[in-house]
Design a protein around this motif. Structure first.
Motif, PDB file in Angstrom:
ATOM      1  N   LEU A  59       9.506   6.924  62.102  1.00 53.84           N
ATOM      2  CA  LEU A  59       8.449   5.692  62.683  1.00 53.84           C
ATOM      3  C   LEU A  59       9.384   4.920  63.415  1.00 53.84           C
ATOM      4  CD1 LEU A  59       5.622   5.207  63.777  1.00 53.84           C
ATOM      5  CD2 LEU A  59       5.357   4.172  61.412  1.00 53.84           C
ATOM      6  N   SER A  60      10.379   4.598  62.536  1.00 52.16           N
ATOM      7  CA  SER A  60      11.357   3.527  63.043  1.00 52.16           C
ATOM      8  C   SER A  60      11.930   3.814  64.508  1.00 52.16           C
ATOM      9  CB  SER A  60      12.462   3.286  62.126  1.00 52.16           C
ATOM     10  OG  SER A  60      13.280   2.172  62.382  1.00 52.16           O
ATOM     11  N   ARG A  61      12.227   5.215  64.569  1.00 49.55           N
ATOM     12  CA  ARG A  61      12.941   5.550  66.088  1.00 49.55           C
ATOM     13  C   ARG A  61      11.740   5.272  66.954  1.00 49.55           C
ATOM     14  NH1 ARG A  61      14.980  11.536  67.146  1.00 49.55           N
ATOM     15  NH2 ARG A  61      16.493  11.004  65.308  1.00 49.55           N
ATOM     16  N   SER A  62      10.427   5.652  66.691  1.00 53.95           N
ATOM     17  CA  SER A  62       9.187   5.611  67.749  1.00 53.95           C
ATOM     18  C   SER A  62       9.079   3.952  68.194  1.00 53.95           C
ATOM     19  CB  SER A  62       8.150   6.040  66.968  1.00 53.95           C
ATOM     20  OG  SER A  62       8.188   7.354  66.646  1.00 53.95           O
ATOM     21  N   ILE A  63       9.524   3.099  67.184  1.00 56.85           N
ATOM     22  CA  ILE A  63       9.266   1.767  67.520  1.00 56.85           C
ATOM     23  C   ILE A  63      10.581   1.239  68.286  1.00 56.85           C
ATOM     24  CG2 ILE A  63       9.527  -0.689  66.580  1.00 56.85           C
ATOM     25  CD1 ILE A  63       8.017   0.334  64.098  1.00 56.85           C
ATOM     26  N   ASP A  64      11.516   1.964  68.238  1.00 60.27           N
ATOM     27  CA  ASP A  64      12.634   1.818  69.109  1.00 60.27           C
ATOM     28  C   ASP A  64      12.511   2.086  70.644  1.00 60.27           C
ATOM     29  OD1 ASP A  64      14.526   0.883  67.087  1.00 60.27           O
ATOM     30  OD2 ASP A  64      15.213   2.922  66.906  1.00 60.27           O
ATOM     31  N   GLN A  65      11.707   3.224  70.718  1.00 64.92           N
ATOM     32  CA  GLN A  65      11.225   3.608  71.921  1.00 64.92           C
ATOM     33  C   GLN A  65      10.121   2.687  72.650  1.00 64.92           C
ATOM     34  OE1 GLN A  65      10.443   7.798  70.143  1.00 64.92           O
ATOM     35  NE2 GLN A  65      10.877   8.319  72.444  1.00 64.92           N
ATOM     36  N   ILE A  66       9.245   2.042  71.802  1.00 61.59           N
ATOM     37  CA  ILE A  66       8.013   1.258  72.223  1.00 61.59           C
ATOM     38  C   ILE A  66       8.945   0.060  72.799  1.00 61.59           C
ATOM     39  CG2 ILE A  66       6.221  -0.308  71.573  1.00 61.59           C
ATOM     40  CD1 ILE A  66       5.403   2.197  69.630  1.00 61.59           C
ATOM     41  N   LEU A  67       9.753  -0.665  71.935  1.00 65.92           N
ATOM     42  CA  LEU A  67      10.314  -1.896  72.395  1.00 65.92           C
ATOM     43  C   LEU A  67      11.287  -1.652  73.457  1.00 65.92           C
ATOM     44  CD1 LEU A  67      11.281  -3.234  68.817  1.00 65.92           C
ATOM     45  CD2 LEU A  67       9.226  -3.845  70.474  1.00 65.92           C
ATOM     46  N   GLN A  68      12.011  -0.256  73.638  1.00 60.97           N
ATOM     47  CA  GLN A  68      12.681  -0.267  74.947  1.00 60.97           C
ATOM     48  C   GLN A  68      11.912  -0.250  76.153  1.00 60.97           C
ATOM     49  OE1 GLN A  68      15.141   3.402  74.699  1.00 60.97           O
ATOM     50  NE2 GLN A  68      15.766   3.195  76.626  1.00 60.97           N
ATOM     51  N   ALA A  69      10.531   0.500  76.050  1.00 56.83           N
ATOM     52  CA  ALA A  69       9.807   0.339  77.107  1.00 56.83           C
ATOM     53  C   ALA A  69       9.313  -1.024  77.507  1.00 56.83           C
ATOM     54  CB  ALA A  69       8.376   1.277  76.969  1.00 56.83           C
ATOM     55  N   TYR A  70       9.157  -1.818  76.474  1.00 55.59           N
ATOM     56  CA  TYR A  70       8.727  -3.231  76.630  1.00 55.59           C
ATOM     57  C   TYR A  70       9.693  -4.026  77.566  1.00 55.59           C
ATOM     58  CZ  TYR A  70       8.667  -8.227  75.282  1.00 55.59           C
ATOM     59  OH  TYR A  70       8.669  -9.334  75.312  1.00 55.59           O
ATOM     60  N   ARG A  71      10.960  -3.708  76.958  1.00 51.26           N
ATOM     61  CA  ARG A  71      12.031  -4.686  77.405  1.00 51.26           C
ATOM     62  C   ARG A  71      12.422  -4.120  78.670  1.00 51.26           C
ATOM     63  NH1 ARG A  71      14.375  -4.330  71.518  1.00 51.26           N
ATOM     64  NH2 ARG A  71      13.698  -6.339  70.893  1.00 51.26           N
ATOM     65  N   SER A  72      12.395  -2.864  79.211  1.00 45.24           N
ATOM     66  CA  SER A  72      12.475  -2.350  80.463  1.00 45.24           C
ATOM     67  C   SER A  72      11.444  -3.071  81.458  1.00 45.24           C
ATOM     68  CB  SER A  72      12.652  -0.798  80.690  1.00 45.24           C
ATOM     69  OG  SER A  72      13.558  -0.193  79.720  1.00 45.24           O
TER      70      SER A  72
END
Length: 386
Positions: free
Chosen positions: A369-382
């Motif tokens: 799940l930690s990796r999934s949160i990385d993906q969510i935050l990356q999308a947000y920052r993009s």
């Protein structure tokens, strides 16, 4: 860039509610808090006095029951909670950078989107399941089912990002919204490694069912399959954990089939008792027709217990089970089909339990799940920098 201010919106809260969805949302809140994000878990009140303790803020916005006597969510409660969400997020629209909203029920998505319209808040809609029109009609009736299906169709077109619990739910999202790129949450690591795991089992074999006793779980169909399986494994027993609207019918069916001496209705048990029961079982049997993920399969695998599940278009748990690796997938709930898978998993013995343990360890470390949160935050920052 500073860590975002986050809200998570869902009407259930773990451990007061013990389903998979609320466990996922609580863990997301904890992981985001660990990264330095202020997190509000926006939910309904189910307690007297102060909110339950958590490492993040628990914000109750509504109080009320959400299920009827048959275990089905009521439209009235969905509307009331959605209105409460709208009021909260309208008042707090400047205070969140990211909102993760459960699409169960789907009105949540509309409430959050409407409240935050015109703001820069990044909205993530999480889809535990995506249903077809016929399934909605079967669940809610012709009128309400049609309305719910149309609302789902529209809601999938809202928001900045989708998250899902399984690949097949992700494919359904893409079918409704071309170009969508849903993030599939890595959920196996919600289940911690068991320190005392063993592949040894007692002499008397038993199977275990864990879950709410509702029609979608098809628990009643497990009983004739058990009787069929006992023609091959004469001392096979079944332990049924949980309760629900169908508990009385399950007990009556057990008596009708002459299985009272080999079926144990354990009711709700403590976490320690559940761990012991899972660790001693030859297999978990989950004949459900509908699972958004099937976390109980991972919980069983954590103690080297393989699973039997049933193939179906709405059963994501079938994605988790690989024949001969961590269990078997039955082709249907017909007694012969389900019994065949049950007999296979029991007679496979310790080698299957060893491979189940290995599967769990590999899956738990490969994508969490930690990796999934990385993906969510990356999308947000993009989105913020584009």
């Amino acid at each position: 860039m500073a860590e975002p201010r986050v809200a998570i919106a869902y009407d259930c809260f773990f451990p007061i509610n013990s389903g998979g969805g609320e466990r996922v949302y609580r863990r997301i809140a904890e992981l985001l808090t660990e990264r330095g994000s202020p997190v509000d878990y926006v939910t309904r009140s189910q307690w007297d006095g102060p909110a339950p303790e958590a490492r993040f803020s628990v914000v109750p916005v509504w109080h009320g029951a959400i299920y009827n006597s048959e275990g089905t969510r009521t439209p009235v409660s969905a509307v009331k909670f959605a209105l409460a969400l709208f009021r909260h997020f309208r008042a707090q629209r400047a205070n969140y950078d990211v909102v993760i909203v459960s699409a169960l029920p789907v009105l949540n998505v509309f409430a959050v989107q409407l409240a935050l319209a015109g703001s820069k808040t990044f909205v993530v809609s999480d889809w535990l399941e995506v249903w077809g029109w016929r399934q909605w009609r079967a669940y809610s009736g012709a009128l309400m089912g049609t309305v719910a299906s149309l609302l789902q169709f529209v809601a999938i077109r809202l928001g900045n990002l989708h998250t899902v619990n399984s690949h097949f739910t992700g494919s359904r999202i893409r079918g409704y919204r071309r170009g969508a790129a849903p993030v599939t949450l890595g959920l196996i690591d919600l289940v911690g490694a068991a320190p005392d795991v063993t592949t040894k089992r007692g002499e008397e074999p038993y199977l275990i069912f864990v879950g709410r006793h509702i029609a979608d779980k098809q628990l009643i169909d497990l009983l004739p399959a058990l009787r069929e399986a006992r023609t091959h494994i004469h001392n096979l027993r079944l332990v049924i954990v949980g309760s629900g609207p169908e508990t009385v019918a399950v007990a009556a069916r057990s008596t009708e089939l002459g299985l009272d001496d080999v079926v144990t209705l354990a009711g709700r048990v403590s976490d320690d008792e559940l761990h012991t029961l899972l660790a001693g079982a030859r297999a978990l049997v989950n004949p459900s027709r509908r699972e958004g993920f099937g976390l109980v399969v991972a919980e069983a695998a954590a103690v080297a217990t393989p699973s039997v599940v049933v193939a179906g278009p709405d059963n994501a748990a079938a994605e988790l089970v690989h024949n001969g690796v961590n269990g078997f997938v039955a082709s249907s709930v017909r007694p012969r089909d389900l019994a065949e898978a049950m007999v296979k998993v029991v007679t496979a013995g310790e080698p299957l339990r060893r491979s189940t343990q290995a599967w769990f360890e590999q899956e738990r470390t490969a994508g969490g799940l930690s990796r999934s949160i990385d993906q969510i935050l990356q999308a947000y920052r993009s989105a913020r920098t584009s």
